[in-house]
Design a protein around this motif. Sequence first.
Motif, PDB file in Angstrom:
ATOM      1  N   TYR A  59      -6.647  -7.638 -17.839  1.00 24.20           N
ATOM      2  CA  TYR A  59      -6.238  -7.145 -16.521  1.00 24.20           C
ATOM      3  C   TYR A  59      -5.015  -6.229 -16.665  1.00 24.20           C
ATOM      4  N   ILE A  60      -4.046  -6.668 -17.450  1.00 19.78           N
ATOM      5  CA  ILE A  60      -2.831  -5.880 -17.660  1.00 19.78           C
ATOM      6  C   ILE A  60      -3.145  -4.589 -18.405  1.00 19.78           C
ATOM      7  N   ILE A  61      -3.982  -4.701 -19.442  1.00 15.55           N
ATOM      8  CA  ILE A  61      -4.357  -3.511 -20.218  1.00 15.55           C
ATOM      9  C   ILE A  61      -5.065  -2.489 -19.341  1.00 15.55           C
ATOM     10  N   ASP A  62      -5.952  -2.971 -18.466  1.00 15.24           N
ATOM     11  CA  ASP A  62      -6.708  -2.077 -17.591  1.00 15.24           C
ATOM     12  C   ASP A  62      -5.781  -1.365 -16.608  1.00 15.24           C
ATOM     13  N   ILE A  63      -4.841  -2.113 -16.031  1.00 12.54           N
ATOM     14  CA  ILE A  63      -3.883  -1.488 -15.115  1.00 12.54           C
ATOM     15  C   ILE A  63      -3.058  -0.431 -15.851  1.00 12.54           C
ATOM     16  N   ASN A  64      -2.530  -0.774 -17.013  1.00 10.41           N
ATOM     17  CA  ASN A  64      -1.683   0.167 -17.754  1.00 10.41           C
ATOM     18  C   ASN A  64      -2.428   1.433 -18.152  1.00 10.41           C
ATOM     19  N   SER A  65      -3.740   1.285 -18.378  1.00 13.89           N
ATOM     20  CA  SER A  65      -4.539   2.461 -18.763  1.00 13.89           C
ATOM     21  C   SER A  65      -4.695   3.452 -17.611  1.00 13.89           C
ATOM     22  N   GLN A  66      -4.433   2.989 -16.381  1.00 12.45           N
ATOM     23  CA  GLN A  66      -4.580   3.853 -15.208  1.00 12.45           C
ATOM     24  C   GLN A  66      -3.229   4.307 -14.657  1.00 12.45           C
ATOM     25  N   VAL A  67      -2.178   4.069 -15.429  1.00 13.66           N
ATOM     26  CA  VAL A  67      -0.833   4.445 -15.009  1.00 13.66           C
ATOM     27  C   VAL A  67      -0.326   5.577 -15.877  1.00 13.66           C
ATOM     28  N   ASP A  68       0.257   6.574 -15.248  1.00 17.35           N
ATOM     29  CA  ASP A  68       0.830   7.696 -15.969  1.00 17.35           C
ATOM     30  C   ASP A  68       2.268   7.339 -16.356  1.00 17.35           C
ATOM     31  N   GLY A  69       2.458   6.900 -17.583  1.00 17.37           N
ATOM     32  CA  GLY A  69       3.781   6.492 -18.045  1.00 17.37           C
ATOM     33  C   GLY A  69       3.853   4.994 -18.227  1.00 17.37           C
ATOM     34  N   LYS A  70       5.043   4.441 -17.985  1.00 13.38           N
ATOM     35  CA  LYS A  70       5.293   3.017 -18.228  1.00 13.38           C
ATOM     36  C   LYS A  70       4.468   2.152 -17.292  1.00 13.38           C
ATOM     37  N   PRO A  85      12.224   4.836 -12.320  1.00 17.53           N
ATOM     38  CA  PRO A  85      11.671   4.225 -13.533  1.00 17.53           C
ATOM     39  C   PRO A  85      12.382   2.949 -13.967  1.00 17.53           C
ATOM     40  N   ASN A  86      13.601   2.713 -13.461  1.00 16.56           N
ATOM     41  CA  ASN A  86      14.352   1.513 -13.850  1.00 16.56           C
ATOM     42  C   ASN A  86      13.886   0.268 -13.106  1.00 16.56           C
ATOM     43  N   LEU A  87      13.111   0.436 -12.043  1.00 20.85           N
ATOM     44  CA  LEU A  87      12.611  -0.705 -11.282  1.00 20.85           C
ATOM     45  C   LEU A  87      11.523  -1.396 -12.104  1.00 20.85           C
ATOM     46  N   LYS A  88      11.719  -2.663 -12.393  1.00 24.33           N
ATOM     47  CA  LYS A  88      10.778  -3.399 -13.242  1.00 24.33           C
ATOM     48  C   LYS A  88       9.707  -4.078 -12.390  1.00 24.33           C
ATOM     49  N   THR A 147       0.829  -1.204   0.000  1.00 25.90           N
ATOM     50  CA  THR A 147       0.000   0.000   0.000  1.00 25.90           C
ATOM     51  C   THR A 147       0.864   1.255   0.000  1.00 25.90           C
ATOM     52  N   LYS A 148       0.240   2.396  -0.256  1.00 23.27           N
ATOM     53  CA  LYS A 148       0.955   3.675  -0.210  1.00 23.27           C
ATOM     54  C   LYS A 148       1.557   3.892   1.173  1.00 23.27           C
ATOM     55  N   LYS A 149       0.823   3.532   2.223  1.00 22.34           N
ATOM     56  CA  LYS A 149       1.306   3.690   3.586  1.00 22.34           C
ATOM     57  C   LYS A 149       2.554   2.844   3.818  1.00 22.34           C
ATOM     58  N   ASN A 172      -3.130  -1.594  -5.473  1.00 23.82           N
ATOM     59  CA  ASN A 172      -1.747  -1.468  -5.002  1.00 23.82           C
ATOM     60  C   ASN A 172      -0.765  -1.455  -6.167  1.00 23.82           C
ATOM     61  N   ILE A 173      -1.021  -2.293  -7.177  1.00 25.53           N
ATOM     62  CA  ILE A 173      -0.138  -2.339  -8.343  1.00 25.53           C
ATOM     63  C   ILE A 173      -0.174  -1.007  -9.094  1.00 25.53           C
ATOM     64  N   ILE A 174      -1.370  -0.476  -9.293  1.00 25.56           N
ATOM     65  CA  ILE A 174      -1.523   0.798 -10.012  1.00 25.56           C
ATOM     66  C   ILE A 174      -0.798   1.919  -9.266  1.00 25.56           C
ATOM     67  N   GLU A 175      -1.011   1.978  -7.947  1.00 25.89           N
ATOM     68  CA  GLU A 175      -0.363   3.010  -7.129  1.00 25.89           C
ATOM     69  C   GLU A 175       1.158   2.865  -7.170  1.00 25.89           C
ATOM     70  N   PHE A 176       1.624   1.616  -7.076  1.00 23.97           N
ATOM     71  CA  PHE A 176       3.063   1.363  -7.105  1.00 23.97           C
ATOM     72  C   PHE A 176       3.673   1.822  -8.430  1.00 23.97           C
ATOM     73  N   LEU A 177       3.018   1.492  -9.542  1.00 24.33           N
ATOM     74  CA  LEU A 177       3.549   1.850 -10.855  1.00 24.33           C
ATOM     75  C   LEU A 177       3.619   3.367 -11.038  1.00 24.33           C
ATOM     76  N   ASN A 178       2.590   4.060 -10.580  1.00 25.09           N
ATOM     77  CA  ASN A 178       2.595   5.525 -10.696  1.00 25.09           C
ATOM     78  C   ASN A 178       3.725   6.137  -9.883  1.00 25.09           C
ATOM     79  N   LEU A 179       3.969   5.612  -8.672  1.00 32.42           N
ATOM     80  CA  LEU A 179       5.072   6.103  -7.858  1.00 32.42           C
ATOM     81  C   LEU A 179       6.416   5.679  -8.448  1.00 32.42           C
ATOM     82  N   ARG A 180       6.478   4.418  -8.940  1.00 30.07           N
ATOM     83  CA  ARG A 180       7.705   3.922  -9.558  1.00 30.07           C
ATOM     84  C   ARG A 180       8.177   4.825 -10.689  1.00 30.07           C
TER      85      ARG A 180
END
Length: 214
Positions: free
Chosen positions: A119-130, A95-98, A38-40, A82-90
């Motif tokens: 599922y992957i497409i939906d997550i990526n659509s909610q991420v700003d960037g990679k 950005p090098n963290l895969k 989580t973000k916390k 959690n995945i979406i939030e993590f990717l946006n922060l990543r």
Amino acid sequence: SISGGLEPLTNPGLGEIISHAKSKGVRVPLITNAHMLTKKYLDKTPGIWDLDSLRVSLYGTDDESTFFITRHRKAYKLVKNNIIEFLNLRNKINPNLKLGLNYIIIPENIDTILPLLDYIIDINSQVDGKGIDFLTLRECSDLHVDFGYAMVALGEGVLGKPLARVSGKQMRKSGYPQMSVAIDSLGDVFLYREAGFLDRPGNQKFVAGRIDKE
């Protein structure tokens, strides 16, 4: 590689372990179910951003399939968010963290493989960037998945030309063969690698010879 047995995010010293390893030049991959990601948690554990890669063991692609495995009613939405939030922060912090997904195929969830792509497409659509960097599929004991080299290009949307055929006159006069053999503990040399199991019935027809004292 930091993985389970016990969910690694429950280790209170995890961030320090990762950062120490990175300071020594070690690239650390982490495997997690992402329930605690989580973000916390990320705010409390900045060492997570020193990972080389983070692989999420995914237990389902919708509420029903996730509940079937986890018996946790909120697990699907929790992990996905959690995945979406993590990717946006990543994408802002490292950005090098895969980040990738690991999905185990069993007979009970065989119908969820195609929804996994949605599922992957939906997550990526909610991420700003990679978005998600990789997907690994693990199969049950009686199911083998082999996409073959030609599927790599097709998966990237490239329709290649068929393999060229040449006549004997067009062939080069010399070349370098690509060869692979297997040798068992008796010294038998097999031209077909998968046949190289000791005393497997019928494998003698693949034996090219035996390496012995002479």
